[in-house]
Scaffold this motif. Structure first.
Motif, PDB file in Angstrom:
ATOM      1  N   ALA A   1     -36.801 -46.714  76.884  1.00  0.00           N
ATOM      2  CA  ALA A   1     -36.866 -47.497  78.053  1.00  0.00           C
ATOM      3  C   ALA A   1     -38.690 -47.856  79.005  1.00  0.00           C
ATOM      4  N   GLN A   2     -38.832 -45.918  79.848  1.00  0.00           N
ATOM      5  CA  GLN A   2     -40.759 -46.010  79.662  1.00  0.00           C
ATOM      6  C   GLN A   2     -40.835 -46.081  78.994  1.00  0.00           C
TER       7      GLN A   2
ATOM      8  N   VAL B   1     -28.698 -45.742  86.693  1.00  0.00           N
ATOM      9  CA  VAL B   1     -30.361 -46.104  86.106  1.00  0.00           C
ATOM     10  C   VAL B   1     -31.233 -44.636  86.026  1.00  0.00           C
ATOM     11  N   ASN B   2     -31.933 -44.866  84.778  1.00  0.00           N
ATOM     12  CA  ASN B   2     -32.717 -44.135  84.513  1.00  0.00           C
ATOM     13  C   ASN B   2     -31.785 -42.457  84.571  1.00  0.00           C
ATOM     14  N   GLU B   3     -32.818 -41.698  85.532  1.00  0.00           N
ATOM     15  CA  GLU B   3     -32.567 -40.635  85.555  1.00  0.00           C
ATOM     16  C   GLU B   3     -30.597 -40.637  86.688  1.00  0.00           C
TER      17      GLU B   3
ATOM     18  N   TYR C   1     -34.482 -54.366  85.121  1.00  0.00           N
ATOM     19  CA  TYR C   1     -33.003 -53.706  86.492  1.00  0.00           C
ATOM     20  C   TYR C   1     -33.359 -54.608  87.615  1.00  0.00           C
TER      21      TYR C   1
ATOM     22  N   ILE D   1     -31.913 -50.918  77.730  1.00  0.00           N
ATOM     23  CA  ILE D   1     -32.977 -50.912  78.196  1.00  0.00           C
ATOM     24  C   ILE D   1     -33.159 -52.316  78.574  1.00  0.00           C
TER      25      ILE D   1
ATOM     26  N   ASP E   1     -35.929 -49.737  82.544  1.00  0.00           N
ATOM     27  CA  ASP E   1     -35.326 -49.427  82.352  1.00  0.00           C
ATOM     28  C   ASP E   1     -34.602 -48.724  81.755  1.00  0.00           C
ATOM     29  N   LEU E   2     -33.453 -47.782  81.639  1.00  0.00           N
ATOM     30  CA  LEU E   2     -32.299 -47.516  81.371  1.00  0.00           C
ATOM     31  C   LEU E   2     -30.937 -47.744  82.108  1.00  0.00           C
TER      32      LEU E   2
ATOM     33  N   ILE F   1     -34.070 -42.433  78.514  1.00  0.00           N
ATOM     34  CA  ILE F   1     -34.877 -43.435  79.073  1.00  0.00           C
ATOM     35  C   ILE F   1     -36.432 -43.108  79.208  1.00  0.00           C
TER      36      ILE F   1
ATOM     37  N   ARG G   1     -32.056 -38.575  77.727  1.00  0.00           N
ATOM     38  CA  ARG G   1     -33.583 -37.769  77.779  1.00  0.00           C
ATOM     39  C   ARG G   1     -34.204 -39.515  76.500  1.00  0.00           C
TER      40      ARG G   1
END
Length: 174
Positions: free
Chosen positions: A44-45, A13-15, A68, A65, A50-51, A41, A38
């Motif tokens: 999504a934010q 997820v995300n990062e 989560y 997207i 969340d990605l 992400i 990036r």
């Protein structure tokens, strides 16, 4: 030596997504094509979601997207439903003796029928005592009689075999 971070279960997820480009599907289910991670992400934010990596093995990985927490909850519910619906096949055991009386035999057969209706396998154990070992043919006759009576509803998984002082046969429902 640096400690290794424990492997998380579930999708990244995300990062946690450390690849340069991903195939992006937005919150509406629209395919956005290949996008830099990036940027995905950031999108999504902006949407407050969340990605999530859906298909990590494809090239490039497919990410979506979505929320989560809700995604994890839905998967957990699906797993619980599947667990409720599955039936564990048990092996029920019926013990007989070579000189079994007709009524006792009928009672055992009723129990076997009930086990097959529940979808379980049946292991029939015929125990010999003392001089009964000299008349093993009686045991084979009895197990063959059981096999013939149950031929329509059961198949023989293990033919009658002698193991020490007992003869064993395993039947499974058709």
């Amino acid at each position: 030596m640096r400690p290794v971070a424990p492997e998380k279960d579930g999708p990244r997820v995300n990062e946690d997504i450390r690849i340069r480009e991903v195939q992006l599907i937005d919150q509406d289910g629209q395919n956005r094509g290949v996008v830099l991670t990036r940027d995905a992400i950031a999108m999504a934010q902006d949407a407050g979601l969340d990605l999530v990596e859906i298909a990590p093995n494809s090239a490039p990985p497919v990410c979506k997207i979505l929320d989560y927490g809700r995604f994890k909850y839905q998967n957990q519910k699906k797993a619980n439903e599947a667990r409720k619906k599955q039936h564990v096949v048990e092996i029920k055991e019926i013990k007989l003796r070579p000189g079994i009386d007709t009524h006792d035999y009928e009672v055992k057969m009723k129990a076997i029928h009930r086990f097959f209706e529940e979808g379980d396998k049946v292991k029939i154990t015929l125990r010999f005592r003392g001089r009964e070992m000299a008349h093993q043919e009686l045991g084979y006759k009895l197990l063959n009689k059981v096999k013939e009576e149950l031929a329509t509803i059961a198949k023989v998984e293990a033919e009658p075999s002698l193991e020490g002082r007992q003869m064993i046969m395993v039947l499974a429902p058709r």
